[in-house]
Design a protein around this motif. Structure first.
Motif, PDB file in Angstrom:
ATOM      1  N   VAL A   1       0.829  -1.210   0.000  1.00 34.38           N
ATOM      2  CA  VAL A   1       0.000   0.000   0.000  1.00 34.38           C
ATOM      3  C   VAL A   1       0.862   1.259   0.000  1.00 34.38           C
ATOM      4  CG1 VAL A   1      -0.278   0.007   2.527  1.00 34.38           C
ATOM      5  CG2 VAL A   1      -1.961   1.166   1.085  1.00 34.38           C
ATOM      6  N   GLY A   2       0.510   2.192  -0.869  1.00 38.52           N
ATOM      7  CA  GLY A   2       1.118   3.512  -0.886  1.00 38.52           C
ATOM      8  C   GLY A   2       2.462   3.625  -1.578  1.00 38.52           C
ATOM      9  N   LEU A   3       3.099   2.506  -1.961  1.00 40.72           N
ATOM     10  CA  LEU A   3       4.416   2.598  -2.581  1.00 40.72           C
ATOM     11  C   LEU A   3       4.297   2.798  -4.090  1.00 40.72           C
ATOM     12  CD1 LEU A   3       6.531  -0.068  -0.658  1.00 40.72           C
ATOM     13  CD2 LEU A   3       6.266   2.384  -0.209  1.00 40.72           C
ATOM     14  N   VAL A   4       5.213   3.587  -4.639  1.00 44.91           N
ATOM     15  CA  VAL A   4       5.261   3.829  -6.081  1.00 44.91           C
ATOM     16  C   VAL A   4       5.642   2.523  -6.761  1.00 44.91           C
ATOM     17  CG1 VAL A   4       6.430   5.082  -7.931  1.00 44.91           C
ATOM     18  CG2 VAL A   4       5.849   6.261  -5.790  1.00 44.91           C
ATOM     19  N   HIS A   5       4.866   2.139  -7.781  1.00 47.22           N
ATOM     20  CA  HIS A   5       5.126   0.890  -8.497  1.00 47.22           C
ATOM     21  C   HIS A   5       4.774   1.028  -9.967  1.00 47.22           C
ATOM     22  CE1 HIS A   5       0.934   0.586  -7.131  1.00 47.22           C
ATOM     23  NE2 HIS A   5       0.721  -0.223  -8.163  1.00 47.22           N
ATOM     24  N   PHE A   6       5.171   0.020 -10.760  1.00 52.17           N
ATOM     25  CA  PHE A   6       4.981   0.060 -12.211  1.00 52.17           C
ATOM     26  C   PHE A   6       4.971  -1.363 -12.751  1.00 52.17           C
ATOM     27  CE2 PHE A   6       9.474  -0.105 -11.408  1.00 52.17           C
ATOM     28  CZ  PHE A   6       9.929  -1.049 -12.314  1.00 52.17           C
ATOM     29  N   GLN A   7       4.535  -1.481 -14.009  1.00 52.26           N
ATOM     30  CA  GLN A   7       4.676  -2.719 -14.782  1.00 52.26           C
ATOM     31  C   GLN A   7       5.003  -2.337 -16.215  1.00 52.26           C
ATOM     32  OE1 GLN A   7       0.845  -2.640 -13.890  1.00 52.26           O
ATOM     33  NE2 GLN A   7       1.603  -2.607 -11.807  1.00 52.26           N
ATOM     34  N   ARG A   8       5.842  -3.160 -16.848  1.00 50.69           N
ATOM     35  CA  ARG A   8       6.191  -2.941 -18.254  1.00 50.69           C
ATOM     36  C   ARG A   8       6.222  -4.284 -18.964  1.00 50.69           C
ATOM     37  NH1 ARG A   8      11.920  -0.505 -20.219  1.00 50.69           N
ATOM     38  NH2 ARG A   8      12.586  -2.137 -18.800  1.00 50.69           N
ATOM     39  N   ASN A   9       5.573  -4.329 -20.119  1.00 45.86           N
ATOM     40  CA  ASN A   9       5.602  -5.524 -20.959  1.00 45.86           C
ATOM     41  C   ASN A   9       6.989  -5.625 -21.581  1.00 45.86           C
ATOM     42  OD1 ASN A   9       5.219  -7.574 -22.807  1.00 45.86           O
ATOM     43  ND2 ASN A   9       3.515  -6.601 -23.876  1.00 45.86           N
ATOM     44  N   VAL A  10       7.698  -6.693 -21.296  1.00 50.69           N
ATOM     45  CA  VAL A  10       9.045  -6.874 -21.844  1.00 50.69           C
ATOM     46  C   VAL A  10       9.052  -7.900 -22.977  1.00 50.69           C
ATOM     47  CG1 VAL A  10      10.296  -6.066 -19.812  1.00 50.69           C
ATOM     48  CG2 VAL A  10       9.659  -8.489 -19.984  1.00 50.69           C
ATOM     49  N   GLY A  11       7.878  -8.203 -23.487  1.00 49.14           N
ATOM     50  CA  GLY A  11       7.768  -9.145 -24.591  1.00 49.14           C
ATOM     51  C   GLY A  11       7.400  -8.449 -25.884  1.00 49.14           C
ATOM     52  N   TYR A  12       7.398  -9.218 -26.952  1.00 46.25           N
ATOM     53  CA  TYR A  12       7.088  -8.667 -28.273  1.00 46.25           C
ATOM     54  C   TYR A  12       5.627  -8.866 -28.654  1.00 46.25           C
ATOM     55  CZ  TYR A  12      12.025  -7.892 -28.695  1.00 46.25           C
ATOM     56  OH  TYR A  12      13.302  -7.444 -28.473  1.00 46.25           O
ATOM     57  N   GLY A  13       4.870  -9.556 -27.799  1.00 46.02           N
ATOM     58  CA  GLY A  13       3.434  -9.699 -27.999  1.00 46.02           C
ATOM     59  C   GLY A  13       2.687  -8.940 -26.915  1.00 46.02           C
ATOM     60  N   ASN A  14       1.365  -8.955 -26.992  1.00 48.63           N
ATOM     61  CA  ASN A  14       0.552  -8.313 -25.966  1.00 48.63           C
ATOM     62  C   ASN A  14       0.698  -9.056 -24.637  1.00 48.63           C
ATOM     63  OD1 ASN A  14      -0.478  -6.372 -27.739  1.00 48.63           O
ATOM     64  ND2 ASN A  14      -2.116  -7.727 -28.404  1.00 48.63           N
ATOM     65  N   ALA A  15       0.438  -8.352 -23.557  1.00 51.14           N
ATOM     66  CA  ALA A  15       0.431  -8.955 -22.223  1.00 51.14           C
ATOM     67  C   ALA A  15      -0.860  -8.546 -21.529  1.00 51.14           C
ATOM     68  CB  ALA A  15       1.644  -8.514 -21.418  1.00 51.14           C
ATOM     69  N   VAL A  16      -1.293  -9.397 -20.587  1.00 52.06           N
ATOM     70  CA  VAL A  16      -2.508  -9.140 -19.817  1.00 52.06           C
ATOM     71  C   VAL A  16      -2.259  -9.546 -18.369  1.00 52.06           C
ATOM     72  CG1 VAL A  16      -4.979  -9.661 -19.542  1.00 52.06           C
ATOM     73  CG2 VAL A  16      -3.959  -9.666 -21.822  1.00 52.06           C
ATOM     74  N   ALA A  17      -2.751  -8.720 -17.449  1.00 48.55           N
ATOM     75  CA  ALA A  17      -2.675  -9.046 -16.030  1.00 48.55           C
ATOM     76  C   ALA A  17      -4.005  -8.704 -15.369  1.00 48.55           C
ATOM     77  CB  ALA A  17      -1.545  -8.283 -15.353  1.00 48.55           C
ATOM     78  N   ILE A  18      -4.271  -9.406 -14.285  1.00 49.38           N
ATOM     79  CA  ILE A  18      -5.401  -9.095 -13.413  1.00 49.38           C
ATOM     80  C   ILE A  18      -4.804  -8.760 -12.052  1.00 49.38           C
ATOM     81  CG2 ILE A  18      -7.366 -10.088 -12.148  1.00 49.38           C
ATOM     82  CD1 ILE A  18      -8.220  -9.646 -14.930  1.00 49.38           C
ATOM     83  N   ALA A  19      -5.311  -7.704 -11.434  1.00 44.38           N
ATOM     84  CA  ALA A  19      -4.835  -7.344 -10.108  1.00 44.38           C
ATOM     85  C   ALA A  19      -6.016  -7.173  -9.168  1.00 44.38           C
ATOM     86  CB  ALA A  19      -4.015  -6.064 -10.160  1.00 44.38           C
ATOM     87  N   ALA A  20      -5.819  -7.600  -7.940  1.00 47.84           N
ATOM     88  CA  ALA A  20      -6.793  -7.385  -6.872  1.00 47.84           C
ATOM     89  C   ALA A  20      -6.236  -6.322  -5.942  1.00 47.84           C
ATOM     90  CB  ALA A  20      -7.053  -8.684  -6.123  1.00 47.84           C
ATOM     91  N   LEU A  21      -7.123  -5.494  -5.412  1.00 46.68           N
ATOM     92  CA  LEU A  21      -6.718  -4.411  -4.515  1.00 46.68           C
ATOM     93  C   LEU A  21      -7.518  -4.504  -3.222  1.00 46.68           C
ATOM     94  CD1 LEU A  21      -6.941  -2.809  -7.676  1.00 46.68           C
ATOM     95  CD2 LEU A  21      -5.170  -1.694  -6.334  1.00 46.68           C
ATOM     96  N   SER A  22      -6.882  -4.123  -2.119  1.00 42.89           N
ATOM     97  CA  SER A  22      -7.473  -4.301  -0.791  1.00 42.89           C
ATOM     98  C   SER A  22      -8.364  -3.135  -0.366  1.00 42.89           C
ATOM     99  CB  SER A  22      -6.362  -4.515   0.237  1.00 42.89           C
ATOM    100  OG  SER A  22      -5.541  -3.359   0.315  1.00 42.89           O
ATOM    101  N   SER A  23      -9.056  -2.548  -1.308  1.00 45.55           N
ATOM    102  CA  SER A  23     -10.005  -1.476  -1.030  1.00 45.55           C
ATOM    103  C   SER A  23     -11.023  -1.427  -2.153  1.00 45.55           C
ATOM    104  CB  SER A  23      -9.281  -0.128  -0.938  1.00 45.55           C
ATOM    105  OG  SER A  23     -10.218   0.938  -0.877  1.00 45.55           O
ATOM    106  N   GLN A  24     -12.264  -1.097  -1.832  1.00 47.29           N
ATOM    107  CA  GLN A  24     -13.270  -0.921  -2.874  1.00 47.29           C
ATOM    108  C   GLN A  24     -13.052   0.383  -3.621  1.00 47.29           C
ATOM    109  OE1 GLN A  24     -14.107  -1.046   0.416  1.00 47.29           O
ATOM    110  NE2 GLN A  24     -15.146   0.870   0.908  1.00 47.29           N
ATOM    111  N   ASN A  25     -12.202   1.267  -3.051  1.00 40.56           N
ATOM    112  CA  ASN A  25     -11.888   2.561  -3.653  1.00 40.56           C
ATOM    113  C   ASN A  25     -10.402   2.842  -3.429  1.00 40.56           C
ATOM    114  OD1 ASN A  25     -12.066   5.083  -4.811  1.00 40.56           O
ATOM    115  ND2 ASN A  25     -12.939   6.048  -2.991  1.00 40.56           N
ATOM    116  N   PRO A  26      -9.516   2.127  -4.173  1.00 39.51           N
ATOM    117  CA  PRO A  26      -8.080   2.192  -3.886  1.00 39.51           C
ATOM    118  C   PRO A  26      -7.433   3.524  -4.219  1.00 39.51           C
ATOM    119  CG  PRO A  26      -8.484   0.899  -5.859  1.00 39.51           C
ATOM    120  CD  PRO A  26      -9.825   1.192  -5.256  1.00 39.51           C
TER     121      PRO A  26
END
Length: 167
Positions: free
Chosen positions: A103-128
């Motif tokens: 919670v609260g930390l600066v974070h990122f994600q980057r696709n390092v592949g040559y095709g599309n990428a997909v992720a699902i994330a869950a968050l610990s708040s209904q209003n994160p």
């Protein structure tokens, strides 16, 4: 009395998001704003689509921890610990891998592949909440003074002006 089944239903996470934008990603949220039945439950989720080399830029969730699962592709993910260390914790994830962003930390994600990428994330708040760092710093309204940002980032004001013009 007014609650209906649709208050607890969301459809569309099977649909790829449009990644034709400067960062090459699209976040599809399922928070209390999209799914009223989440109210008071302390959970939400997102689908994140990434074009090849697309980025979910550095951001933070002020009210939630995030747990991300890669469904397709390869993602470089990371977060930065708090001051004074500001240590980068980073890893390359493959399909099926899971990573947690505290919670609260600066974070990122980057696709390092040559095709599309997909992720699902869950968050610990209904209003994160989400604060995208570049948007907040260089795209605030009204703008943060260029001389202030130039001093903070130790660059010329012309660099700040250029960055602010993009947001």
């Amino acid at each position: 009395m007014n609650v209906q089944a649709d208050d607890f239903f969301f459809s569309g996470l099977n649909i790829m998001g449009n990644t034709s934008n400067p960062v090459g990603s699209k976040v599809t949220p399922v928070t209390v704003a999209q799914l009223p039945g989440l109210n008071t439950l302390g959970i939400s989720m997102v689908r994140i689509d990434y074009a090849p080399w697309g980025l979910n830029p550095p951001h933070t969730h002020p009210r939630a921890t995030e747990i991300l699962t890669v469904l397709e592709g390869s993602l470089q993910v990371g977060f930065v610990t708090s001051n004074p260390e500001n240590r980068l914790i980073s890893k390359v994830l493959q399909k099926g891998d899971v990573f947690v962003f505290p919670v609260g930390l600066v974070h990122f994600q980057r696709n390092v592949g040559y095709g599309n990428a997909v992720a699902i994330a869950a968050l610990s708040s209904q209003n994160p909440g989400v604060i995208t760092i570049a948007n907040a710093v260089f795209g605030s309204n009204p703008p943060i003074a260029a001389d202030l940002l130039a001093k903070a980032f130790q660059v010329k004001t012309s660099v700040v002006d250029q960055l602010q013009s993009k947001f």
